[in-house]
Enzyme design. Structure first.
Site, short mmCIF file in Angstrom:
data_model
loop_
_atom_site.label_atom_id
_atom_site.label_comp_id
_atom_site.label_asym_id
_atom_site.label_seq_id
_atom_site.Cartn_x
_atom_site.Cartn_y
_atom_site.Cartn_z
CB SER A 145 -0.54 -8.38 -6.53
OG SER A 145 0.23 -7.22 -6.25
CE1 TYR A 156 0.60 -8.40 -11.55
CE2 TYR A 156 0.80 -6.61 -9.96
CZ TYR A 156 0.93 -7.95 -10.28
OH TYR A 156 1.40 -8.83 -9.34
#
Length: 261
Positions: A145, A156
């Site tokens: 990501s 994350y």
């Protein structure tokens, strides 16, 4: 666009195949000739596999918790039992659970974010290596990501930073075994509402503000000032997994409208 027989007779595992990007990847792989193993911990994956099987495509659905080593070992064992080899692994499981400034995270929430977005990829890479080494080659695509440079989802971001480091180092180590490892860093992607949400609890008004800040920052960080489509990510993942990318390994490719993460 479907490329006829691009993955003919290849055996491919796709994790998180019940919905979203993983579902799109699994459907395309199967339609392009791969013997495709669809993995998810939700039984919604059974319906996806059933629809593909009705089209005469070679698929296998496996229910497993990929946050555990035993879960991924189960996937590998069932894949080898059904198809005798593993050529491609698409490590797609992951996704931020909470959206808030880092100081608001609790200890257990940080652990859960790492368990969700780093460990499935670590376990997956480790579990398929023996079969790929025995086959004298293979391809691992790790879905990362651009959130490695983002706000309101620091755990994350740390997990996906780990995925990028894993990709680079594993590719370096396994190149002598003819195993390519590539990461696709997804940008903001429009997708249908999740059937199984990552967070079962409804966001508070404050959390909705924090989440919108992520959306705004992600859109503003792209050169094109908009989100992409699931198809954009699927196209990149399948290219990286195909023989067309046989000289590409050890890198993280952003598919993000110009946001380098």
């Amino acid at each position: 666009m479907i490329f006829e027989n691009r993955f003919l007779d290849k055996v491919a595992i796709v994790t998180g195949a019940g919905q979203g990007i993983g579902k799109g990847v699994a459907e395309r792989l199967a339609n392009e000739g791969a013997k495709t193993v669809l993995v998810d911990r939700s039984d919604i994956v059974l319906g996806v596999a059933d629809e593909l099987a009705k089209q005469g495509l070679q698929v296998l659905a496996v229910l497993a918790d990929l946050e555990t080593y035993a879960g991924f070992e189960k996937v590998v064992a069932e894949t080898l039992k059904a198809f005798n080899r593993i050529d491609i692994l698409i490590n797609n499981v992951g996704g931020t659970i909470w959206a808030k400034p880092y100081q608001h995270y609790k200890e257990d929430e940080i652990v859960k974010e790492i368990n969700r977005s780093l460990y499935p990829t670590l376990w997956g890479c480790h579990s398929v290596l023996p079969a790929m080494i025995e086959n004298k080659g293979g391809v691992i695509i790790n879905v990362s990501s651009i959130a490695t440079r983002s706000i309101n989802r620091i755990p994350y971001a740390a997990a996906k930073g780990g995925v990028n480091a894993l990709t680079a180092s594993l590719a370096f180590e396994q190149a002598p075994n003819n195993i390519r490892v590539v990461a696709i860093a997804t940008g903001g992607t429009e997708a249908p509402a999740r059937i199984v949400p990552r967070n079962e609890n409804k966001m508070t008004a404050e959390e909705e503000v924090w989440y919108q800040q992520i959306v705004d920052q992600t859109r503003e960080s792209t050169l094109v000032k908009k989100y992409g489509q699931i198809e954009d990510q699927v196209n990149a993942i399948l290219f990286a997994a195909s023989d067309e990318a046989k000289y590409i390994t050890g890198i993280t490719i952003p598919v993000s409208g110009g946001d380098l993460g």
